[in-house]
Design an enzyme around this catalytic site. Structure first.
Site, PDB file in Angstrom:
ATOM      1  N   HIS A   1      63.216  26.028 -40.703  1.00  0.00           N
ATOM      2  CA  HIS A   1      62.218  25.301 -39.755  1.00  0.00           C
ATOM      3  C   HIS A   1      60.692  24.946 -40.130  1.00  0.00           C
ATOM      4  O   HIS A   1      60.206  25.963 -40.343  1.00  0.00           O
ATOM      5  CB  HIS A   1      63.112  25.778 -38.515  1.00  0.00           C
ATOM      6  CG  HIS A   1      63.923  26.239 -37.827  1.00  0.00           C
ATOM      7  ND1 HIS A   1      64.755  25.423 -37.262  1.00  0.00           N
ATOM      8  CD2 HIS A   1      65.664  27.605 -37.487  1.00  0.00           C
ATOM      9  CE1 HIS A   1      65.716  25.270 -36.796  1.00  0.00           C
ATOM     10  NE2 HIS A   1      66.449  26.808 -37.149  1.00  0.00           N
TER      11      HIS A   1
ATOM     12  N   ALA B   1      72.359  44.123 -53.667  1.00  0.00           N
ATOM     13  CA  ALA B   1      73.290  44.124 -52.577  1.00  0.00           C
ATOM     14  C   ALA B   1      72.529  44.459 -51.290  1.00  0.00           C
ATOM     15  O   ALA B   1      71.073  45.691 -51.600  1.00  0.00           O
ATOM     16  CB  ALA B   1      74.616  45.511 -51.893  1.00  0.00           C
TER      17      ALA B   1
ATOM     18  N   LYS C   1      64.890  45.554 -62.726  1.00  0.00           N
ATOM     19  CA  LYS C   1      65.374  46.036 -64.333  1.00  0.00           C
ATOM     20  C   LYS C   1      65.115  44.569 -64.952  1.00  0.00           C
ATOM     21  O   LYS C   1      65.761  43.904 -64.275  1.00  0.00           O
ATOM     22  CB  LYS C   1      66.732  46.454 -64.466  1.00  0.00           C
ATOM     23  CG  LYS C   1      67.179  46.804 -65.643  1.00  0.00           C
ATOM     24  CD  LYS C   1      68.376  47.578 -65.314  1.00  0.00           C
ATOM     25  CE  LYS C   1      69.108  48.446 -65.910  1.00  0.00           C
ATOM     26  NZ  LYS C   1      70.502  49.194 -66.066  1.00  0.00           N
TER      27      LYS C   1
END
Length: 180
Positions: free
Chosen positions: A96, A138, A162
């Protein structure tokens, strides 16, 4: 035989190569009969939502096949080949305008390189480009581009945690079963 019928009725992506037939039939039922994500030309999990699929280049896999994904392609999304998307991932290509919430900002598409993996609950925000073999942990929120590839991103906002060898190469001191 059933795969051929689905392909004939709903298009080539509904042959569902590599997908269990029962999953393919459930996706076809929800998309083409119940009209959830009916405009999407590839199988999508019935709990996922795809916006502007005509602006999404899906690569070799099926974006939205994991449950609970939200994929907004209004500014475009380009998935490379072999991009894995975990459950409840959010990929939002349009944002937006902060001075007028009724309007959206036009930007470049999201690009996710080949052999990448988005972990469960990962979020990719507008105008992000990820290089090949990028793993998003995650729960990570990717707010900027990481073009170099062969990396693992984690955190909010995501940062490199990593470096990885090129996709398909064994990690030093690690067996094929993941043990050291």
């Amino acid at each position: 035989m059933i795969r051929r019928i689905l392909r004939f009725l709903f298009g080539p992506a509904f042959s569902g190569e590599g997908l269990p037939l029962s999953l393919l039939i459930r996706c076809a039922f929800h998309q083409k009969i119940l009209m959830n994500n009916r405009q999407v030309r590839w199988p999508v999990h019935w709990t996922s939502k795809i916006t502007s699929p005509h602006k999404i280049h899906r690569g070799s896999r099926y974006p939205g096949l994991s449950m609970g994904c939200h994929i907004d392609g209004r500014n475009g999304i380009r998935f490379g080949n072999n991009v894995w998307i975990g459950p409840k991932c959010t990929i939002i290509s349009m944002n937006h305008n902060v001075q007028d919430f009724e309007n959206f900002i036009q930007e470049g598409p999201i690009v996710i390189g080949d052999n990448s993996w988005l972990g469960a609950n990962a979020t990719i925000l507008p105008n992000v480009n990820l290089g090949e073999h990028t793993i998003v942990a995650a729960g990570a929120v990717v707010t900027k581009s990481f073009l170099q590839g062969n990396i693992v991103l984690a955190g909010i906002p995501a940062k490199i945690v990593k470096h990885l060898p090129p996709y398909g190469q064994m990690i030093e001191n690690e067996n094929s079963d993941g043990s050291k």
